[in-house]
Design a protein around this motif. Structure first.
Motif, short mmCIF file in Angstrom:
data_model
loop_
_atom_site.label_atom_id
_atom_site.label_comp_id
_atom_site.label_asym_id
_atom_site.label_seq_id
_atom_site.Cartn_x
_atom_site.Cartn_y
_atom_site.Cartn_z
N LEU A 398 0.83 -1.20 0.00
CA LEU A 398 0.00 0.00 0.00
C LEU A 398 0.87 1.26 0.00
N ILE A 399 0.55 2.18 -0.86
CA ILE A 399 1.32 3.42 -1.01
C ILE A 399 0.37 4.60 -1.00
N GLY A 400 0.89 5.79 -1.27
CA GLY A 400 0.05 6.98 -1.37
C GLY A 400 0.18 7.62 -2.73
N GLY A 401 0.28 8.95 -2.75
CA GLY A 401 0.42 9.66 -4.02
C GLY A 401 1.73 10.41 -4.09
N THR A 402 1.98 11.06 -5.21
CA THR A 402 3.18 11.88 -5.36
C THR A 402 2.86 13.34 -5.11
N GLY A 403 3.90 14.10 -4.74
CA GLY A 403 3.72 15.51 -4.46
C GLY A 403 3.46 16.32 -5.72
N ALA A 404 2.72 17.40 -5.56
CA ALA A 404 2.48 18.31 -6.68
C ALA A 404 3.74 19.12 -6.96
N ARG A 405 3.87 19.61 -8.17
CA ARG A 405 4.95 20.53 -8.53
C ARG A 405 4.37 21.62 -9.42
N GLN A 406 5.16 22.63 -9.65
CA GLN A 406 4.65 23.77 -10.41
C GLN A 406 4.14 23.30 -11.78
N GLY A 407 2.86 23.56 -12.01
CA GLY A 407 2.27 23.21 -13.30
C GLY A 407 1.65 21.85 -13.37
N HIS A 408 1.80 21.03 -12.31
CA HIS A 408 1.30 19.65 -12.38
C HIS A 408 0.77 19.19 -11.03
N ASP A 409 -0.42 18.59 -11.03
CA ASP A 409 -0.90 17.91 -9.83
C ASP A 409 -0.07 16.67 -9.57
N GLY A 410 -0.08 16.23 -8.31
CA GLY A 410 0.55 14.96 -7.99
C GLY A 410 -0.25 13.79 -8.56
N VAL A 411 0.40 12.64 -8.63
CA VAL A 411 -0.27 11.44 -9.12
C VAL A 411 -1.02 10.80 -7.97
N ASP A 412 -2.25 10.42 -8.20
CA ASP A 412 -3.10 9.86 -7.15
C ASP A 412 -2.85 8.36 -7.00
N GLY A 413 -2.61 7.94 -5.76
CA GLY A 413 -2.50 6.52 -5.47
C GLY A 413 -1.34 5.82 -6.13
N ARG A 414 -0.31 6.58 -6.47
CA ARG A 414 0.85 5.96 -7.13
C ARG A 414 2.10 6.73 -6.75
N ASP A 415 3.07 6.02 -6.19
CA ASP A 415 4.32 6.67 -5.81
C ASP A 415 5.46 5.70 -6.06
N SER A 416 6.24 5.97 -7.09
CA SER A 416 7.37 5.12 -7.44
C SER A 416 8.68 5.71 -6.93
N GLY A 417 8.60 6.48 -5.84
CA GLY A 417 9.77 7.18 -5.35
C GLY A 417 10.94 6.29 -5.01
N ILE A 418 10.70 5.14 -4.37
CA ILE A 418 11.81 4.27 -4.02
C ILE A 418 11.73 2.91 -4.70
N SER A 419 10.67 2.65 -5.43
CA SER A 419 10.54 1.33 -6.05
C SER A 419 9.58 1.45 -7.22
N ASN A 420 9.24 0.32 -7.78
CA ASN A 420 8.28 0.32 -8.88
C ASN A 420 7.30 -0.82 -8.67
N LEU A 421 6.89 -0.99 -7.39
CA LEU A 421 6.05 -2.12 -7.05
C LEU A 421 4.67 -1.98 -7.68
N ALA A 422 4.11 -3.11 -8.09
CA ALA A 422 2.77 -3.15 -8.66
C ALA A 422 1.77 -3.52 -7.58
N ASN A 423 0.50 -3.14 -7.79
CA ASN A 423 -0.53 -3.58 -6.85
C ASN A 423 -0.97 -5.00 -7.20
N ASN A 424 -1.52 -5.70 -6.23
CA ASN A 424 -1.99 -7.06 -6.43
C ASN A 424 -3.46 -7.04 -6.82
N PRO A 425 -3.86 -7.75 -7.86
CA PRO A 425 -5.29 -7.82 -8.20
C PRO A 425 -6.10 -8.38 -7.04
N VAL A 426 -7.24 -7.77 -6.77
CA VAL A 426 -8.08 -8.21 -5.67
C VAL A 426 -8.46 -9.68 -5.82
#
Length: 665
Positions: A398-426
């Motif tokens: 479980l992760i959160g979102g990415t921070g906003a930056r000038q000109g762009h909203d953050g990404v919702d429910g996706r944060d690849s800051g330290i990894s590139n893990l995928a979610n598991n299908p329910v």
């Protein structure tokens, strides 16, 4: 052949070929893996290393993205010292952070290295790792935030030969099987790792049929040098200077004392130095980062991301780190002394990302984002197995979102800051484990308000179906200190954990070690939202309306935080102008009330002095002395400080007590 005579077009072709080898290794590993960690979550990686043990080829789009800076050579040298020279068919296995000198960083990560031979000489090394289900230790899945030393965390495997001339060592396999709650699952993933290394060996052999060994050796170094040049060129674009930033983990999981991380970034003449002086001493729990004093992957990932952002054509290999050096005080959280526990090192690594993000943001405010959600929580279920023993599987990383930056909203429910893990299908989770997933969604109003909105956190709620089950959630963070906003943007909402919400048996919890649950219990995790960027009152009302319609923001929050009013579901522009007319936006970094309250006593300057004094003490005295000081300073403050602010009188008295403690250290 030399680098000077190597055709640049050929170098580009070889670079793409090497990268495709690593990607095919990853695909082999994922398709043949046994556990959800590998098949769905993709908590693995593969790479090709040169004679110096550094990665000259790394995949861009599959597996964990953050390990480009790992070094294999110390583990190779240790295995040779213990087991003799490497031969074709040999494969080295290790998971020990200290004996591999930081290649492994916690015990569930199994690392393998295979030498690739041509005409009797090693021409490259194949490397892979997976996060396996369990390597023994005190708790199922082997990771507990409250472990106090690495011996509690499971089986330590120094660099040894798992395979000798193509045959698996029966003795090593016996040790592996005897020290795991899930030996069959582990061995399934181990065989998948061996298959991925075999894929790399075959593909490299095919390249050697097309290109001379000397040509490939020159290309390996040329690719690293090319990446180093690209990194240096990016660093020359950044204003020279010294930039300092600090942030906190909520606590050390064993007390309510926050844990500080600090960095000063110095940029000059295309070089960068990261000085982590001011970071807290190592903790007596499992959040330490075993960097072994090197420019470790967990300490340098944000630098890689910055270079790749400003130059999208830079190759992904260890050469990107050539212009970088580090200072990591020995005995600190970012360079602990053995036998410090390291199982939840990713929690501290995420905060390292945040402080580097903040420091780079001082130099490049128009480029760097606000804080991401700041947490990755591998939610693991351990339940009784039908045949005896226990089954251990990951429900969701479980992760959160990415921070906003000038000109762009953050990404919702996706944060690849330290990894590139995928979610598991329910459907896969429910087929493999005794849980019923009730909700898996974005969390409204969690993203920090701003001219550009921070990414939303997530909510996962599931019903337990099996008595005697255990839930583990390692790395829970930002329950207290919020993901900060930038340029006047607001911080994201903190995270939470509740069992049986709204029912008579409701329990609201903080960090957990092993949460015992029974059939019928409903467990709900909510992750933090990310920080916003810019004054929320400057956000386009139409963008706020779109957020409302998408479910990211509620109408009440739109009115309260953005000054946007609705009438019958449509924008009320006159009311919106009235709401916004008397507001004055903030500027700079907005940490949130809890951090502001904490800093009012434990200012950055005082914390720098305290940590310098603590690190001068013997290792055996640091933890107890630190606890004594904080207990003294916090003695008359509210028990819920810093959630509850101190009065002016209490704050002044606490500062005096802290100054007295500092003067006697």
């Amino acid at each position: 052949m030399t680098q000077e005579t190597l055709d640049p077009v050929l170098l580009e072709i070889l670079g793409n070929k090497f990268a495709s080898v690593t990607e095919e290794m990853c695909l082999t590993l994922q398709r043949t893996g046994r556990t959800l960690y590998v098949k769905e979550t993709a908590d693995f990686a593969c790479a090709l290393a040169g004679a110096d043990g550094r990665f000259f080829a790394y995949p861009r789009s599959i597996g964990v993205s953050g390990f480009v800076g790992l070094e294999c050579l110390p583990a190779i040298e240790a295995a040779v010292a213990a087991g003799g020279p490497l031969e074709p068919g040999d494969v080295i296995l290790t998971n020990d952070p200290y004996r591999s000198v930081g290649l492994a960083t916690h015990l569930p990560d199994l690392h393998m290295i295979e030498p690739y031979f041509h005409d009797g000489a090693i021409v490259a090394y194949g490397w892979c790792f997976v996060h396996c289900s369990d390597v023994g230790g005190r708790v199922a899945s082997s990771i507990s935030p409250v472990n106090t030393e690495i011996f509690q965390e499971g089986l330590r495997i120094p660099p040894v030969k798992l395979m000798r001339r193509g045959e698996m060592s029966a003795e090593v396999k016996l040790f592996l099987d005897a020290n795991s709650r899930t030996p069959e699952a582990n061995m399934g993933d181990i065989r998948a790792m061996l298959a991925s290394l075999a894929t790399g060996r075959r593909r490299l052999a095919q390249m050697l049929e097309q290109h001379a060994a000397a040509e490939l050796a020159v290309a390996q170094k040329a690719l690293m040098d090319y990446a180093a040049g690209k990194a240096e060129a990016v660093l020359r674009q950044i204003p020279e200077g010294r930039y300092s930033f600090s942030d906190y983990l909520d606590d050390d999981a064993a007390s309510r004392l926050p844990v500080r991380l600090s960095v000063t970034v110095e940029i000059a003449e295309g070089k960068i130095h990261l000085d982590f002086t001011g970071t807290d001493p190592q903790v007596a729990t499992a959040m330490n980062i075993p960097s072994c004093g090197r420019p470790h992957a967990w300490l340098t990932l944000r630098m890689l991301a910055l270079v790749q952002t400003l130059d999208r054509h830079a190759p992904l290999n260890a050469g990107l780190l050539a212009p970088l050096s580090v200072t990591t005080p020995k005995g600190s959280l970012v360079n602990p002394e053995e036998p410090a526990a390291t199982g939840v090192r990713h929690a501290a690594a995420i905060r390292v990302n945040d402080i580097l993000n903040g420091a780079f943001g001082l130099a490049l405010p128009q480029v760097m984002p606000a804080a991401a959600s700041g947490t990755v929580i591998p939610i693991v279920m351990s339940e009784p197995a039908a045949h005896g023993g226990r089954m251990v599987q990951v429900i969701e990383p479980l992760i959160g979102g990415t921070g906003a930056r000038q000109g762009h909203d953050g990404v919702d429910g996706r944060d690849s800051g330290i990894s590139n893990l995928a979610n598991n299908p329910v459907e896969t989770v429910e087929a493999e484990l005794g849980v019923e997933v009730l909700q898996y969604s974005l969390r409204p109003d969690s993203g920090g308000a701003g001219q550009w909105r921070g990414g939303c956190g997530m909510e996962l709620s599931f019903r337990v179906l099996t008595d005697g089950s255990h839930v583990l959630g390692r790395g829970m963070e930002r329950l207290l200190f919020r993901p900060w906003g930038q340029a006047g943007g607001q911080p994201g909402l903190p995270g939470s954990l509740v069992v049986n919400e709204g029912q008579p048996r409701e329990r609201r919890l903080g960090k957990i070690d092993v949460l015992e649950v029974e059939a019928g219990d409903i467990v709900t995790f909510r992750t933090p939202g990310a920080g916003g960027w810019g004054d929320p009152m400057q956000r386009d009302p139409a963008a706020v309306l779109a957020d409302i319609e998408a479910g990211f923001v509620t109408p009440d929050a739109a009115r309260r935080t953005y000054g946007v009013a609705l009438c019958a579901g449509q924008l009320d522009l006159e009311a919106t102008r009235a709401l916004r007319s008397d507001t004055k936006g903030a500027t700079g970094t907005i940490f949130g009330p809890e951090r502001d309250t904490w800093d009012s006593i434990f200012s950055p300057a005082r914390m720098d002095r305290l940590n310098a004094a603590l690190l001068a003490l013997p290792l055996s005295r640091r933890h107890s002395r630190r606890r004594e000081i904080f207990e003294t300073v916090l003695a008359d403050l509210p028990s819920t400080f810093p959630r509850t602010p101190a009065s002016d009188t209490q704050r002044e008295a606490a500062v005096k007590r802290l100054e007295t403690c500092l003067s006697t250290l």
